[in-house]
Scaffold this motif. Structure first.
Motif, PDB file in Angstrom:
ATOM      1  N   LYS A   1      11.040  -5.129  -0.229  1.00  0.00           N
ATOM      2  CA  LYS A   1      11.492  -5.383  -1.595  1.00  0.00           C
ATOM      3  C   LYS A   1      10.824  -4.405  -2.547  1.00  0.00           C
ATOM      4  O   LYS A   1       9.596  -4.333  -2.624  1.00  0.00           O
TER       5      LYS A   1
ATOM      6  N   ASP B   1       2.346  -6.740   5.458  1.00  0.00           N
ATOM      7  CA  ASP B   1       1.710  -6.813   4.134  1.00  0.00           C
ATOM      8  C   ASP B   1       2.716  -6.801   2.990  1.00  0.00           C
ATOM      9  O   ASP B   1       2.337  -7.004   1.829  1.00  0.00           O
ATOM     10  N   TYR B   2       4.002  -6.556   3.293  1.00  0.00           N
ATOM     11  CA  TYR B   2       4.993  -6.330   2.234  1.00  0.00           C
ATOM     12  C   TYR B   2       5.956  -7.513   2.120  1.00  0.00           C
ATOM     13  O   TYR B   2       6.209  -8.245   3.083  1.00  0.00           O
ATOM     14  N   VAL B   3       6.512  -7.658   0.928  1.00  0.00           N
ATOM     15  CA  VAL B   3       7.554  -8.644   0.674  1.00  0.00           C
ATOM     16  C   VAL B   3       8.887  -8.065   1.137  1.00  0.00           C
ATOM     17  O   VAL B   3       9.205  -6.905   0.861  1.00  0.00           O
TER      18      VAL B   3
ATOM     19  N   TYR C   1      13.268  -8.732   1.545  1.00  0.00           N
ATOM     20  CA  TYR C   1      14.402  -9.490   1.017  1.00  0.00           C
ATOM     21  C   TYR C   1      15.647  -9.092   1.786  1.00  0.00           C
ATOM     22  O   TYR C   1      15.670  -8.087   2.511  1.00  0.00           O
TER      23      TYR C   1
ATOM     24  N   GLN D   1       6.788  -4.039  -3.173  1.00  0.00           N
ATOM     25  CA  GLN D   1       5.942  -5.184  -3.505  1.00  0.00           C
ATOM     26  C   GLN D   1       5.080  -5.615  -2.318  1.00  0.00           C
ATOM     27  O   GLN D   1       5.552  -5.666  -1.176  1.00  0.00           O
ATOM     28  N   LEU D   2       3.823  -5.931  -2.606  1.00  0.00           N
ATOM     29  CA  LEU D   2       2.888  -6.455  -1.610  1.00  0.00           C
ATOM     30  C   LEU D   2       2.786  -7.968  -1.721  1.00  0.00           C
ATOM     31  O   LEU D   2       2.870  -8.530  -2.814  1.00  0.00           O
ATOM     32  N   LYS D   3       2.598  -8.618  -0.587  1.00  0.00           N
ATOM     33  CA  LYS D   3       2.444 -10.066  -0.610  1.00  0.00           C
ATOM     34  C   LYS D   3       1.219 -10.487  -1.406  1.00  0.00           C
ATOM     35  O   LYS D   3       1.208 -11.545  -2.051  1.00  0.00           O
ATOM     36  N   ALA D   4       0.198  -9.636  -1.372  1.00  0.00           N
ATOM     37  CA  ALA D   4      -1.043  -9.952  -2.077  1.00  0.00           C
ATOM     38  C   ALA D   4      -0.956  -9.624  -3.561  1.00  0.00           C
ATOM     39  O   ALA D   4      -1.920  -9.841  -4.305  1.00  0.00           O
TER      40      ALA D   4
END
Length: 824
Positions: A500, A482-484, A486, A466-469
């Motif tokens: 994540k 740039d990534y989410v 967890y 998953q990307l934050k954007a």
């Protein structure tokens, strides 16, 4: 005058003595006629010395009385559906066995097989004519329905162990023959000699099959493009002219429940309309987590015989399957094969795979004369797939530095719907002629086959991280911000912050199966895998089987055109055609009545898969696959034709095969290998030793390796081809007690072995060899048969095949099946 009357009593006495002597020299000639299953044949026409005729009774017995004594008598036996037999007898007793007639075998086998047991006498698969298998100059292996029943075989994977040189590749309808892979997802399989395909993912049930055949080596000269290792032909059960009905019920391990029915017979008194109906239902779970299968098979067949020279047949097979797609077992990163349970799968509890497959066949055979016959057949195949799955992403999940986490497998999710179809039409003439002492069996034909995937098919794929954007992408440690992320908690309580995933990863150290919510994923339409496609194959072929004394020659060739419509169903559609000529030369020599030697040379051709050619990520376009075969061997018959023992040696060369490049970030990337070579030896023994003792034995040595390559893959030279063991074999035997208090009691036992195999071109990942022991007990009382089968008696842990250590396909542990069947 007186002298004349005085001599008269002497003349009468002399005449009386002559008549007495003549009466004393007349004998009775008699015997019995049976089929190869030792069943008496009724109403067989028996002709003595071309003048006197008799018929066998219900016990197969015939008798001629008042037969003048002579050095020898000639007796000729004729019966519908059996080969004519003529023999000389010097005494007063002649018992014979009639063989099934091969004259009724055509492009589609219209009449049912009357043989019972593990042996099959003839097939059309090798020559498209009615030819005994011993006279075909190419290796052909088969498994009959009787062997399937005795082994309680349910799917193709249960059958292939009986073939020399054939091995499973995965759980799917996916095998190797002489080291070359074929699968049900392509149109290189045959149904009654016509091109077809299956759904690939699930192996279809085999309850509607009369036998399964494998013609070894390229069969392209007769059937179009095919694997150089061999081609599978599934022969369906056909109507019989006699009433037969059977029902069976099976239960066993893994909550297995199965019901089968088989009905056949005439629909009218004249026996010109025959029918057969096979029905199968199965509901079973698996030793694999969350896996199950629910299958329904309905297979009707009708034969119409309006005249003795014309036969029309209609066949249909409908298969409905509800299950989950099992993508195999994953083990720890750089761990051993036993680091996770063989039961562990990566599926979610709401995954499903719903499939429907149908085949419809219509065929016509007309005999214009005893020499000339015409054959016409059409086969339509349709398949529908509705899939939701959670599976591995062919990689392990990564930490913040991009390094693999050993126990965490990255997953992806597919939603796919598609409905491909294929059509195959075949027409040919056969003509038999004798020119002096030379006989010719000529075949001239044309066939046309298409394979289509129409608009409407689609695939959604969720993968990556998953990307934050928003959205998802392959993880790049250099752009970690740039990534989410967890917090992941390992089984030992250790916590770490990691990227994540779009689809939750799977911890293979624990049972992580659960209900997933696909609506939360970011999907990408991956329609390159299901773009509309159309390809066709057409071929004109000629063949002559030449007989001269003990020598038989086969000379044939096929000119084939393959057409692929790129960008099908778009304004940019473009037809690309390829042409090739495929020769076939064979020789058979009868050394003795029981021993034939043979040799064969043939070429094969296979265009690359359309999905790969049109996929911009594959690295194509790629050159077509070419192959050639050299083969020689022995075909022998023993014990009055009840037992066959065959041997073959072969050398196959194939060029331009595609393999996955295993390129990180691009699982679709392929590489084209320059040349592969397979050479080996195969041995097969099949048949009946005594009336109550059946046997099948198979062994193969196969050295299948990469023999030539380019600069990019030079390190692969000498590497063993995936899932191609060097040694494998099988033995199975069944004995039934014929008399006494234990009459009807039978036992079956067997074993099969496979040596070490590579699971890919990566030689660090291999599967160990194994030996499996199976057994069975049978008891028949009148029309009821009880049967219990025990598989993997020693509870061996083994793997039937695999792609890599993330996608391994373990075999079932010890299991059993109990069946009760009733014939009426």
């Amino acid at each position: 005058m007186f002298g004349y009357f005085r001599k008269l009593p002497l003349s009468i006495l002399f005449l009386f003595l002559c008549l007495s002597i003549n009466a004393q020299t007349k004998i009775t000639v008699q015997g019995t006629v049976k089929d190869i299953n030792n069943v008496p044949l009724q109403k067989v026409s028996v002709l003595l010395n071309h003048t006197h005729t008799a018929f066998t009774d219900e016990n197969g017995h015939y008798i001629f009385t008042e037969v003048p004594t002579r050095t020898e008598n000639t007796i000729r036996f004729t019966h519908t559906g059996f080969e004519t037999l003529q023999q000389k007898v010097k005494g007063d007793q002649l018992d014979v066995v009639l063989l099934p007639s091969t004259a009724q075998l055509q492009t589609v086998e219209i009449t049912g097989r009357t043989e019972t047991g593990y042996k099959n006498t003839a097939s059309f698969i090798g020559t498209k004519t009615a030819t005994p298998l011993k006279d075909v100059p190419q290796s052909i292996s088969y498994v009959t329905k009787e062997l399937m029943q005795d082994q309680a075989a349910v799917r193709m994977g249960d059958i292939v162990k009986n073939f020399s040189g054939v091995n499973q590749f995965t759980f799917y309808d996916d095998i190797t023959i002489r080291g070359f892979r074929i699968n049900g997802g392509s149109t290189t399989q045959l149904l009654n000699g016509l091109r077809t395909f299956t759904g690939f993912w699930k192996q279809p049930m085999v309850n509607y099959l009369e036998r399964v055949e494998v013609i070894k080596g390229p069969a392209s000269a007769l059937f179009g493009n095919a694997s150089p290792g061999g081609t599978i032909n599934r022969v369906t059960k056909k109507p019989l002219a006699e009433e037969r009905k059977s029902l069976s019920f099976t239960m066993g391990s893994f909550n297995n429940v199965r019901t089968l029915a088989d009905f056949t017979g005439p629909l009218n008194d004249e026996k010109t309309i025959l029918y057969r109906l096979n029905i199968g239902y199965e509901n079973t779970q698996s030793f694999r987590d969350l896996q199950f299968d629910k299958n329904l098979v309905i297979a009707p067949s009708v034969s119409f015989l309006p005249t003795e020279k014309t036969r029309i047949n209609f066949d249909a097979v409908y298969n409905k399957s509800n299950s989950r797609l099992d993508r195999g077992q994953s083990v720890l990163y750089q761990g051993d094969l036993h680091s996770t349970p063989i039961s562990r799968s990566l599926s979610a509890t709401n995954d499903y795979l719903n499939e429907e497959t149908y085949t419809v066949t219509a065929s016509l055979n007309h005999q214009f004369s005893s020499r000339l016959a015409f054959n016409l057949a059409y086969l339509r195949t349709g398949y529908t797939e509705d899939l939701l799955e959670h599976r591995s992403a062919n990689a392990y999940a990564v930490d913040s530095a991009g390094k693999a986490i050993p126990n965490l497998v990255a997953r992806q999710s597919f939603i796919r719907k598609k409905n491909p179809t294929s059509d195959n039409a075949s027409a040919y003439l056969t003509y038999n002629i004798e020119t002096g002492k030379v006989s010719h069996k000529l075949v001239a034909g044309y066939d046309y086959a298409t394979s289509k995937l129409l608009p409407g098919a689609s695939q959604l794929t969720a993968s990556n991280y998953q990307l934050k954007a928003g959205g998802a992408a392959a993880y790049n440690p250099a752009k970690a911000a740039d990534y989410v992320f967890y917090t992941y908690t390992a089984a030992d309580g250790t916590k770490m912050s990691i990227p994540k995933p779009n689809v939750s990863s799977f911890d293979i150290n624990r049972n992580d199966n659960k209900l997933e919510d696909p609506s939360k994923y970011t999907y990408v339409a991956q329609n390159s895998a299901v773009l509309p496609s159309f390809n066709s194959i057409s071929g004109v072929y000629l063949q002559d089987q030449i007989g001269f004394g003990n020598l038989k020659l086969l000379v044939g060739g096929r000119f084939e055109t393959y057409t692929d419509k790129q960008f099908y169903k778009t304004d940019s559609v473009k037809s690309v055609s390829q042409h090739t000529f495929l020769p076939r030369l064979g020789i058979v020599y009868s050394v003795t009545r029981n021993i034939n030697v043979y040799g064969m040379y043939t070429k094969g051709y296979n265009p690359q898969d359309v999905a790969v050619q049109t996929n911009p990520l594959s690295g194509g376009p790629f050159d077509p696959i070419n192959s050639k075969l050299l083969e020689a061997g022995l075909k022998t018959e023993w014990l009055n034709g009840n037992l066959t023992a065959n041997a073959s040696v072969y050398h196959i060369v194939q060029t331009n095969t595609l393999y996955n490049a295993n390129e990180p970030g691009n699982p679709d990337k392929m590489i084209q290998i320059g040349e592969e070579t397979a050479k080996g030896i195969e041995l097969d023994v099949t048949g009946r030793i005594t009336e109550n003792w059946d046997l099948t034995v198979a062994y193969a040595f196969n050295d299948a390796v990469i023999s030539h390559s380019g600069k990019a893959d030079s390190s692969l030279i000498g590497v063993q081809k995936p899932n191609a063991p060097k040694h494998q074999g099988n033995v199975w035997t069944k004995y039934t007690i014929p008399s006494g208090p234990a009459k009807g009691l039978g036992v079956g036992a067997g074993a099969n072995f496979v040596t070490e195999r590579n699971v890919s071109l990566n030689t660090t990942q291999s599967l160990p060899g194994y030996v499996l022991v199976n057994a069975a007990v049978y008891y028949k009382v009148n029309k009821v048969t009880l049967q219990v089968n025990f598989n993997n008696v020693t509870n061996k842990t083994y793997w039937v095949g695999g792609y890599d250590y993330i996608r391994l396909f373990p075999g079932a542990p010890r299991n059993w099946q109990a069946t009760i069947s009733y014939t009426f």
